[in-house]
Design a protein around this motif. Structure first.
Motif, PDB file in Angstrom:
ATOM      1  N   ASN A   1      -6.235   7.852   1.886  1.00  0.00           N
ATOM      2  CA  ASN A   1      -7.289   7.093   2.536  1.00  0.00           C
ATOM      3  C   ASN A   1      -7.556   7.607   3.949  1.00  0.00           C
ATOM      4  OD1 ASN A   1      -8.995   4.526   2.268  1.00  0.00           O
ATOM      5  ND2 ASN A   1      -7.958   4.190   4.217  1.00  0.00           N
TER       6      ASN A   1
ATOM      7  N   THR B   1      -4.439   4.455  -7.693  1.00  0.00           N
ATOM      8  CA  THR B   1      -3.519   4.886  -6.641  1.00  0.00           C
ATOM      9  C   THR B   1      -2.063   4.545  -6.945  1.00  0.00           C
ATOM     10  OG1 THR B   1      -3.894   2.821  -5.429  1.00  0.00           O
ATOM     11  CG2 THR B   1      -5.286   4.708  -4.876  1.00  0.00           C
TER      12      THR B   1
ATOM     13  N   TRP C   1       0.860   9.575  -7.569  1.00  0.00           N
ATOM     14  CA  TRP C   1       0.318  10.694  -6.803  1.00  0.00           C
ATOM     15  C   TRP C   1      -0.813  11.369  -7.576  1.00  0.00           C
ATOM     16  CZ3 TRP C   1       1.096  12.111  -1.892  1.00  0.00           C
ATOM     17  CH2 TRP C   1       2.217  11.587  -1.229  1.00  0.00           C
TER      18      TRP C   1
ATOM     19  N   SER D   1      -1.467  -0.014 -10.340  1.00  0.00           N
ATOM     20  CA  SER D   1      -2.807   0.480 -10.059  1.00  0.00           C
ATOM     21  C   SER D   1      -3.205   1.576 -11.047  1.00  0.00           C
ATOM     22  CB  SER D   1      -2.875   1.035  -8.635  1.00  0.00           C
ATOM     23  OG  SER D   1      -4.096   1.689  -8.415  1.00  0.00           O
TER      24      SER D   1
ATOM     25  N   THR E   1      -3.969   9.288  -7.350  1.00  0.00           N
ATOM     26  CA  THR E   1      -4.523   9.401  -5.995  1.00  0.00           C
ATOM     27  C   THR E   1      -5.208  10.750  -5.803  1.00  0.00           C
ATOM     28  OG1 THR E   1      -2.807   7.936  -5.105  1.00  0.00           O
ATOM     29  CG2 THR E   1      -3.964   9.346  -3.539  1.00  0.00           C
TER      30      THR E   1
ATOM     31  N   TRP F   1       0.859  -1.186   0.000  1.00  0.00           N
ATOM     32  CA  TRP F   1       0.000   0.000   0.000  1.00  0.00           C
ATOM     33  C   TRP F   1       0.895   1.235   0.000  1.00  0.00           C
ATOM     34  CZ3 TRP F   1      -4.586   0.579   4.000  1.00  0.00           C
ATOM     35  CH2 TRP F   1      -5.519   1.470   3.488  1.00  0.00           C
TER      36      TRP F   1
ATOM     37  N   ALA G   1      -1.108   6.634  -1.278  1.00  0.00           N
ATOM     38  CA  ALA G   1      -2.460   6.072  -1.274  1.00  0.00           C
ATOM     39  C   ALA G   1      -2.981   5.937   0.148  1.00  0.00           C
ATOM     40  CB  ALA G   1      -2.455   4.709  -1.962  1.00  0.00           C
ATOM     41  N   ARG G   2      -2.107   5.537   1.063  1.00  0.00           N
ATOM     42  CA  ARG G   2      -2.517   5.394   2.457  1.00  0.00           C
ATOM     43  C   ARG G   2      -2.858   6.753   3.066  1.00  0.00           C
ATOM     44  NH1 ARG G   2       1.177   1.619   6.240  1.00  0.00           N
ATOM     45  NH2 ARG G   2       1.463   0.769   4.157  1.00  0.00           N
TER      46      ARG G   2
END
Length: 252
Positions: free
Chosen positions: A122, A195, A198, A192, A201, A114, A118-119
């Motif tokens: 989230n 994500t 950057w 992905s 995302t 991850w 992305a984290r």
């Protein structure tokens, strides 16, 4: 049970994913314009294949929801980052009345599973969701389970990255009980589409902020939002046992 698997160029991951679909459950692979033969692979492996022409994660997910027929519908990414074999426990909690919408909280199993950006996105969204709805969730993960008719009743309209968030927001507004449970999060197969960068995302977070602000988002489609109205984008469904084609809403 039906499992909706939005798919865009996931030929490498599909065998692993479909092998882990629980016995007796139906895998609905929604091909969103793949160029690597994903649809043919899914069909050969026994999945029902839905072709969704309109690009977008939400468009693929909703086409799968409309094609589903089971009482309970699950959603899971098709990139081998999540194990569909874990879905029965999510469905059990919905079926036994413990919750109305069950989410899988991603727990990365390795450093690269991850990405940091992305984290971070989230975490920011989870905070905004808490302020908007009061739900104390830690993740807006793609693995989830609920009753099909109830989901259709939410009238979901977003067709891009905001779809998963809109589902949670509208469920909360409707008084649903929403819970999460830990699920292992593995390094995905391939890069992905959302994500992996950057930029991707940022666009996803932007879409979701609009959902939080007004309940809709970019890519909103008011046509075919309610149960029984079919798909606005002309999704078609085929399966390994059916050489015909039918609209995702029903009839040949």
């Amino acid at each position: 049970m039906d499992v909706v698997l939005p798919c865009l160029d996931e030929a490498e991951a599909l065998p692993w994913v479909l092998e882990r679909i629980p016995a007796g459950w139906r895998a609905i692979v929604v091909d969103n314009g793949s160029s690597d033969g994903s649809a043919d692979i899914a069909r050969r492996l026994g999945a029902t294949v839905v072709h969704e022409e309109r690009r977008g994660f939400g468009a693929a997910c909703h086409a799968g929801l409309l094609a589903a027929e089971a009482e309970f519908v699950c959603f899971c990414d098709c990139d081998a980052s999540l194990d569909p074999g874990l879905l029965p426990d999510l469905v059990r909690q919905v079926a036994e009345g413990e919750t109305d919408l069950m989410l899988g909280r991603r727990r990365p199993q390795s450093r690269g599973a991850w990405p940091l950006h992305a984290r971070a996105g989230n975490i920011a969204l989870a905070g905004m969701l808490r302020r908007r709805t009061g739900l104390r969730l830690h993740d807006l993960g793609p693995m989830r389970a609920a009753r099909r008719e109830a989901l259709l009743g939410l009238g979901l309209t977003d067709r891009r990255s905001g779809y998963p968030l809109q589902m949670v927001v509208r469920a909360a507004d409707a008084g649903w009980r929403v819970r999460e449970t830990d699920v292992p999060y593995l390094p995905r197969s391939g890069k992905s589409k959302v994500t992996g960068t950057w930029r991707g995302t940022w666009h996803a977070v932007h879409d979701m902020r609009r959902v939080l602000a007004d309940g809709t988002g970019p890519g909103t489609d008011a046509r075919g939002a309610r149960a029984g109205t079919g798909t606005a984008s002309g999704a078609t469904t085929t399966s390994s046992a059916d050489n015909g084609t039918r609209t995702a809403g029903g009839g040949r």
